[in-house]
Design a protein around this motif. Structure first.
Motif, PDB file in Angstrom:
ATOM      1  N   SER A  53      -8.586  51.342  38.717  1.00  0.00           N
ATOM      2  CA  SER A  53      -9.375  50.171  38.308  1.00  0.00           C
ATOM      3  C   SER A  53      -9.588  49.268  39.502  1.00  0.00           C
ATOM      4  CB  SER A  53      -8.643  49.415  37.198  1.00  0.00           C
ATOM      5  OG  SER A  53      -7.466  48.816  37.700  1.00  0.00           O
ATOM      6  N   GLY A  54      -9.914  48.036  39.211  1.00  0.00           N
ATOM      7  CA  GLY A  54      -9.833  46.938  40.153  1.00  0.00           C
ATOM      8  C   GLY A  54     -10.857  46.819  41.240  1.00  0.00           C
ATOM      9  N   GLY A  55     -11.191  45.599  41.545  1.00  0.00           N
ATOM     10  CA  GLY A  55     -12.026  45.293  42.685  1.00  0.00           C
ATOM     11  C   GLY A  55     -13.503  45.512  42.489  1.00  0.00           C
ATOM     12  N   GLY A  56     -13.860  46.522  41.768  1.00  0.00           N
ATOM     13  CA  GLY A  56     -15.243  46.877  41.505  1.00  0.00           C
ATOM     14  C   GLY A  56     -15.265  47.875  40.369  1.00  0.00           C
ATOM     15  N   GLU A  57     -16.393  48.490  40.150  1.00  0.00           N
ATOM     16  CA  GLU A  57     -16.567  49.456  39.065  1.00  0.00           C
ATOM     17  C   GLU A  57     -16.292  50.863  39.588  1.00  0.00           C
ATOM     18  OE1 GLU A  57     -16.662  51.473  36.193  1.00  0.00           O
ATOM     19  OE2 GLU A  57     -17.356  49.511  35.512  1.00  0.00           O
ATOM     20  N   PRO A  58     -15.113  51.435  39.271  1.00  0.00           N
ATOM     21  CA  PRO A  58     -14.776  52.764  39.786  1.00  0.00           C
ATOM     22  C   PRO A  58     -15.794  53.837  39.404  1.00  0.00           C
ATOM     23  CG  PRO A  58     -12.943  51.859  38.507  1.00  0.00           C
ATOM     24  CD  PRO A  58     -14.064  50.890  38.424  1.00  0.00           C
ATOM     25  N   PHE A  59     -16.444  53.671  38.248  1.00  0.00           N
ATOM     26  CA  PHE A  59     -17.386  54.688  37.790  1.00  0.00           C
ATOM     27  C   PHE A  59     -18.665  54.755  38.627  1.00  0.00           C
ATOM     28  CE2 PHE A  59     -14.474  54.927  34.419  1.00  0.00           C
ATOM     29  CZ  PHE A  59     -14.701  56.120  33.741  1.00  0.00           C
ATOM     30  N   LEU A  60     -18.856  53.798  39.541  1.00  0.00           N
ATOM     31  CA  LEU A  60     -19.958  53.910  40.497  1.00  0.00           C
ATOM     32  C   LEU A  60     -19.702  55.061  41.465  1.00  0.00           C
ATOM     33  CD1 LEU A  60     -20.690  50.184  41.433  1.00  0.00           C
ATOM     34  CD2 LEU A  60     -22.201  51.751  40.199  1.00  0.00           C
ATOM     35  N   GLU A  61     -18.448  55.421  41.619  1.00  0.00           N
ATOM     36  CA  GLU A  61     -18.044  56.480  42.554  1.00  0.00           C
ATOM     37  C   GLU A  61     -17.710  57.751  41.774  1.00  0.00           C
ATOM     38  OE1 GLU A  61     -18.498  56.031  45.724  1.00  0.00           O
ATOM     39  OE2 GLU A  61     -19.131  53.984  45.254  1.00  0.00           O
ATOM     40  N   LYS A  62     -18.750  58.384  41.252  1.00  0.00           N
ATOM     41  CA  LYS A  62     -18.583  59.538  40.359  1.00  0.00           C
ATOM     42  C   LYS A  62     -17.774  60.667  40.998  1.00  0.00           C
ATOM     43  CE  LYS A  62     -21.936  61.088  37.657  1.00  0.00           C
ATOM     44  NZ  LYS A  62     -23.128  61.840  37.185  1.00  0.00           N
ATOM     45  N   GLU A  63     -18.071  61.013  42.222  1.00  0.00           N
ATOM     46  CA  GLU A  63     -17.349  62.122  42.864  1.00  0.00           C
ATOM     47  C   GLU A  63     -15.866  61.792  43.018  1.00  0.00           C
ATOM     48  OE1 GLU A  63     -18.592  65.170  43.116  1.00  0.00           O
ATOM     49  OE2 GLU A  63     -20.345  64.251  42.191  1.00  0.00           O
ATOM     50  N   ALA A  64     -15.543  60.554  43.319  1.00  0.00           N
ATOM     51  CA  ALA A  64     -14.142  60.144  43.441  1.00  0.00           C
ATOM     52  C   ALA A  64     -13.440  60.223  42.087  1.00  0.00           C
ATOM     53  CB  ALA A  64     -14.046  58.727  44.008  1.00  0.00           C
ATOM     54  N   ILE A  65     -14.122  59.798  41.031  1.00  0.00           N
ATOM     55  CA  ILE A  65     -13.558  59.879  39.682  1.00  0.00           C
ATOM     56  C   ILE A  65     -13.304  61.334  39.317  1.00  0.00           C
ATOM     57  CG2 ILE A  65     -14.138  59.630  37.207  1.00  0.00           C
ATOM     58  CD1 ILE A  65     -13.369  56.962  38.248  1.00  0.00           C
ATOM     59  N   LEU A  66     -14.318  62.182  39.473  1.00  0.00           N
ATOM     60  CA  LEU A  66     -14.187  63.589  39.075  1.00  0.00           C
ATOM     61  C   LEU A  66     -13.118  64.317  39.889  1.00  0.00           C
ATOM     62  CD1 LEU A  66     -17.975  64.448  38.604  1.00  0.00           C
ATOM     63  CD2 LEU A  66     -16.280  63.869  36.840  1.00  0.00           C
ATOM     64  N   LYS A  67     -13.080  64.056  41.183  1.00  0.00           N
ATOM     65  CA  LYS A  67     -12.080  64.682  42.053  1.00  0.00           C
ATOM     66  C   LYS A  67     -10.669  64.224  41.668  1.00  0.00           C
ATOM     67  CE  LYS A  67     -12.439  65.801  46.884  1.00  0.00           C
ATOM     68  NZ  LYS A  67     -12.806  65.315  48.224  1.00  0.00           N
ATOM     69  N   SER A  68     -10.513  62.945  41.371  1.00  0.00           N
ATOM     70  CA  SER A  68      -9.206  62.406  40.974  1.00  0.00           C
ATOM     71  C   SER A  68      -8.752  62.994  39.645  1.00  0.00           C
ATOM     72  CB  SER A  68      -9.265  60.878  40.879  1.00  0.00           C
ATOM     73  OG  SER A  68      -9.520  60.323  42.142  1.00  0.00           O
ATOM     74  N   VAL A  69      -9.656  63.048  38.679  1.00  0.00           N
ATOM     75  CA  VAL A  69      -9.314  63.621  37.372  1.00  0.00           C
ATOM     76  C   VAL A  69      -8.871  65.070  37.531  1.00  0.00           C
ATOM     77  CG1 VAL A  69     -10.323  64.403  35.175  1.00  0.00           C
ATOM     78  CG2 VAL A  69     -10.728  62.070  35.979  1.00  0.00           C
ATOM     79  N   GLU A  70      -9.572  65.800  38.361  1.00  0.00           N
ATOM     80  CA  GLU A  70      -9.250  67.215  38.538  1.00  0.00           C
ATOM     81  C   GLU A  70      -7.964  67.449  39.329  1.00  0.00           C
ATOM     82  OE1 GLU A  70     -11.172  71.271  40.468  1.00  0.00           O
ATOM     83  OE2 GLU A  70     -12.483  69.567  40.053  1.00  0.00           O
TER      84      GLU A  70
END
Length: 178
Positions: A53-70
Protein backbone atom coordinates in the motif's frame (compact mmCIF):
# COMPACT_ATOMS: atom_id res chain seq x y z
CA UNK A 1 5.58 1.65 -2.10
CA UNK A 2 5.62 0.90 -5.79
CA UNK A 3 4.76 4.48 -6.71
CA UNK A 4 3.97 7.82 -5.13
CA UNK A 5 1.50 8.60 -7.92
CA UNK A 6 -2.28 8.52 -7.52
CA UNK A 7 -4.99 10.23 -9.54
CA UNK A 8 -7.82 10.14 -6.99
CA UNK A 9 -6.77 13.49 -5.47
CA UNK A 10 -8.03 12.97 -1.92
CA UNK A 11 -7.79 16.21 0.07
CA UNK A 12 -6.62 14.28 3.16
CA UNK A 13 -3.70 12.58 1.41
CA UNK A 14 -0.83 12.72 3.89
CA UNK A 15 1.52 11.48 1.16
CA UNK A 16 0.64 14.37 -1.16
CA UNK A 17 0.52 11.83 -3.98
CA UNK A 18 1.68 12.99 -7.37
CA UNK A 19 -0.42 12.70 -10.51
CA UNK A 20 0.35 9.63 -12.62
CA UNK A 21 1.23 12.02 -15.46
CA UNK A 22 4.18 13.40 -13.46
CA UNK A 23 7.72 12.67 -14.52
CA UNK A 24 8.49 9.21 -13.17
CA UNK A 25 11.89 8.52 -11.70
CA UNK A 26 13.59 6.30 -9.15
CA UNK A 27 12.64 8.73 -6.35
CA UNK A 28 8.89 8.34 -6.88
CA UNK A 29 8.50 4.89 -8.42
CA UNK A 30 10.16 1.47 -8.25
CA UNK A 31 11.86 0.47 -11.46
CA UNK A 32 12.05 -3.20 -12.48
CA UNK A 33 15.20 -3.72 -10.41
CA UNK A 34 13.51 -2.11 -7.40
CA UNK A 35 10.54 -4.47 -7.72
CA UNK A 36 12.88 -7.46 -7.91
CA UNK A 37 14.76 -6.26 -4.80
CA UNK A 38 11.44 -5.75 -2.98
CA UNK A 39 10.35 -9.31 -3.83
CA UNK A 40 13.74 -10.69 -2.77
CA UNK A 41 13.58 -8.75 0.51
CA UNK A 42 10.01 -9.94 1.24
CA UNK A 43 10.97 -13.56 0.56
CA UNK A 44 14.09 -13.40 2.73
CA UNK A 45 12.12 -11.75 5.54
CA UNK A 46 10.10 -14.97 5.76
CA UNK A 47 6.93 -13.00 6.24
CA UNK A 48 3.58 -14.69 6.66
CA UNK A 49 1.63 -11.51 5.96
CA UNK A 50 2.49 -8.76 3.51
CA UNK A 51 0.52 -5.60 2.81
CA UNK A 52 1.31 -3.56 -0.28
CA UNK A 53 0.00 0.00 0.00
CA UNK A 54 0.99 3.53 0.79
CA UNK A 55 2.29 6.64 -0.81
CA UNK A 56 0.38 6.25 -4.03
CA UNK A 57 -1.89 3.83 -5.88
CA UNK A 58 -0.04 0.49 -6.15
CA UNK A 59 -2.44 -0.69 -8.86
CA UNK A 60 -0.96 1.89 -11.24
CA UNK A 61 2.04 -0.46 -11.34
CA UNK A 62 0.36 -3.53 -12.81
CA UNK A 63 3.54 -5.47 -13.59
CA UNK A 64 4.83 -4.93 -10.05
CA UNK A 65 1.51 -6.12 -8.59
CA UNK A 66 1.38 -9.22 -10.81
CA UNK A 67 5.03 -10.10 -10.23
CA UNK A 68 4.63 -9.68 -6.45
CA UNK A 69 1.47 -11.81 -6.34
CA UNK A 70 3.19 -14.54 -8.31
CA UNK A 71 6.60 -14.54 -6.60
CA UNK A 72 6.31 -13.41 -2.96
CA UNK A 73 6.15 -16.41 -0.64
CA UNK A 74 3.83 -14.97 2.00
CA UNK A 75 0.83 -16.87 3.33
CA UNK A 76 -1.30 -13.78 2.82
CA UNK A 77 -0.81 -10.74 0.60
CA UNK A 78 -3.08 -7.71 0.95
CA UNK A 79 -3.17 -5.22 -1.91
CA UNK A 80 -4.54 -1.87 -0.71
CA UNK A 81 -6.21 0.37 -3.26
CA UNK A 82 -8.34 3.47 -3.65
CA UNK A 83 -9.98 1.72 -6.59
CA UNK A 84 -9.56 4.13 -9.48
CA UNK A 85 -8.49 1.19 -11.69
CA UNK A 86 -11.87 -0.47 -10.95
CA UNK A 87 -13.97 2.54 -11.98
CA UNK A 88 -14.57 0.88 -15.34
CA UNK A 89 -16.06 -2.61 -14.94
CA UNK A 90 -14.39 -4.10 -18.03
CA UNK A 91 -10.95 -2.83 -17.02
CA UNK A 92 -11.48 -4.09 -13.47
CA UNK A 93 -12.55 -7.49 -14.77
CA UNK A 94 -9.44 -7.76 -16.94
CA UNK A 95 -7.11 -6.70 -14.10
CA UNK A 96 -8.70 -9.17 -11.66
CA UNK A 97 -8.37 -11.93 -14.25
CA UNK A 98 -4.66 -11.16 -14.57
CA UNK A 99 -4.25 -11.28 -10.78
CA UNK A 100 -6.07 -14.62 -10.65
CA UNK A 101 -3.71 -16.00 -13.31
CA UNK A 102 -0.72 -14.79 -11.24
CA UNK A 103 -2.20 -16.58 -8.21
CA UNK A 104 -2.45 -19.80 -10.21
CA UNK A 105 1.22 -19.51 -11.26
CA UNK A 106 2.37 -19.34 -7.64
CA UNK A 107 4.55 -22.18 -6.34
CA UNK A 108 2.85 -22.08 -2.93
CA UNK A 109 -0.73 -21.45 -1.84
CA UNK A 110 -1.48 -17.98 -0.59
CA UNK A 111 -4.51 -15.86 0.11
CA UNK A 112 -4.54 -12.68 -1.94
CA UNK A 113 -6.88 -9.94 -0.71
CA UNK A 114 -7.78 -6.72 -2.44
CA UNK A 115 -8.54 -4.15 0.27
CA UNK A 116 -10.58 -1.30 -1.14
CA UNK A 117 -10.46 1.95 0.83
CA UNK A 118 -13.88 3.60 0.88
CA UNK A 119 -14.28 7.08 2.34
CA UNK A 120 -16.00 10.37 1.63
CA UNK A 121 -12.73 11.74 0.24
CA UNK A 122 -12.15 8.77 -2.09
CA UNK A 123 -15.75 9.09 -3.22
CA UNK A 124 -15.46 12.73 -4.30
CA UNK A 125 -14.09 11.57 -7.63
CA UNK A 126 -14.87 7.84 -7.64
CA UNK A 127 -18.44 7.78 -6.30
CA UNK A 128 -19.61 4.20 -5.64
CA UNK A 129 -18.45 2.73 -8.97
CA UNK A 130 -15.21 0.94 -7.99
CA UNK A 131 -16.90 -0.59 -4.96
CA UNK A 132 -19.92 -1.71 -6.97
CA UNK A 133 -17.79 -3.14 -9.76
CA UNK A 134 -15.52 -5.05 -7.38
CA UNK A 135 -18.38 -6.43 -5.28
CA UNK A 136 -20.22 -7.58 -8.40
CA UNK A 137 -17.11 -9.16 -9.90
CA UNK A 138 -16.13 -10.97 -6.72
CA UNK A 139 -19.70 -12.21 -6.23
CA UNK A 140 -20.00 -13.45 -9.79
CA UNK A 141 -16.51 -14.73 -10.58
CA UNK A 142 -14.50 -15.29 -7.40
CA UNK A 143 -17.02 -16.16 -4.67
CA UNK A 144 -15.80 -19.77 -4.55
CA UNK A 145 -12.10 -18.86 -4.62
CA UNK A 146 -10.93 -18.73 -0.99
CA UNK A 147 -7.46 -17.69 -2.17
CA UNK A 148 -8.72 -14.48 -3.78
CA UNK A 149 -10.88 -12.19 -1.65
CA UNK A 150 -12.21 -8.66 -1.45
CA UNK A 151 -12.20 -6.59 1.73
CA UNK A 152 -13.66 -3.14 2.04
CA UNK A 153 -12.22 -0.78 4.61
CA UNK A 154 -13.57 2.55 5.75
CA UNK A 155 -12.99 5.00 8.55
CA UNK A 156 -14.90 5.10 11.83
CA UNK A 157 -18.02 7.28 11.59
CA UNK A 158 -17.62 7.75 7.82
CA UNK A 159 -21.06 7.08 6.27
CA UNK A 160 -19.76 6.49 2.72
CA UNK A 161 -19.76 2.69 2.85
CA UNK A 162 -23.35 2.53 4.04
CA UNK A 163 -24.41 5.25 1.58
CA UNK A 164 -22.76 3.39 -1.31
CA UNK A 165 -24.50 0.17 -0.34
CA UNK A 166 -27.85 2.00 -0.31
CA UNK A 167 -27.15 3.47 -3.77
CA UNK A 168 -26.37 -0.05 -4.96
CA UNK A 169 -29.56 -1.39 -3.35
CA UNK A 170 -27.56 -3.87 -1.28
CA UNK A 171 -27.76 -5.01 2.32
CA UNK A 172 -24.64 -6.42 3.91
CA UNK A 173 -23.54 -7.01 7.46
CA UNK A 174 -20.90 -4.44 8.29
CA UNK A 175 -18.41 -5.67 10.87
CA UNK A 176 -16.45 -3.25 13.00
CA UNK A 177 -12.94 -4.20 14.05
CA UNK A 178 -11.31 -2.57 17.05
Amino acid sequence: MFTSACDVGCPFCCFKALSSSCQRNIKNQFNEDGVDKFIDFANHANTGYLQISGGGEPFLEKEAILKSVERINADRIVLVTGGLWAYNKEKAEKYLSEIEKAIKRRKTKSRITIRLSVSKDHSIKLKHYPMENLINLFESKYKDNNNFTLQIKTFDKDPTLENNLKIMGRKYKIEKYE
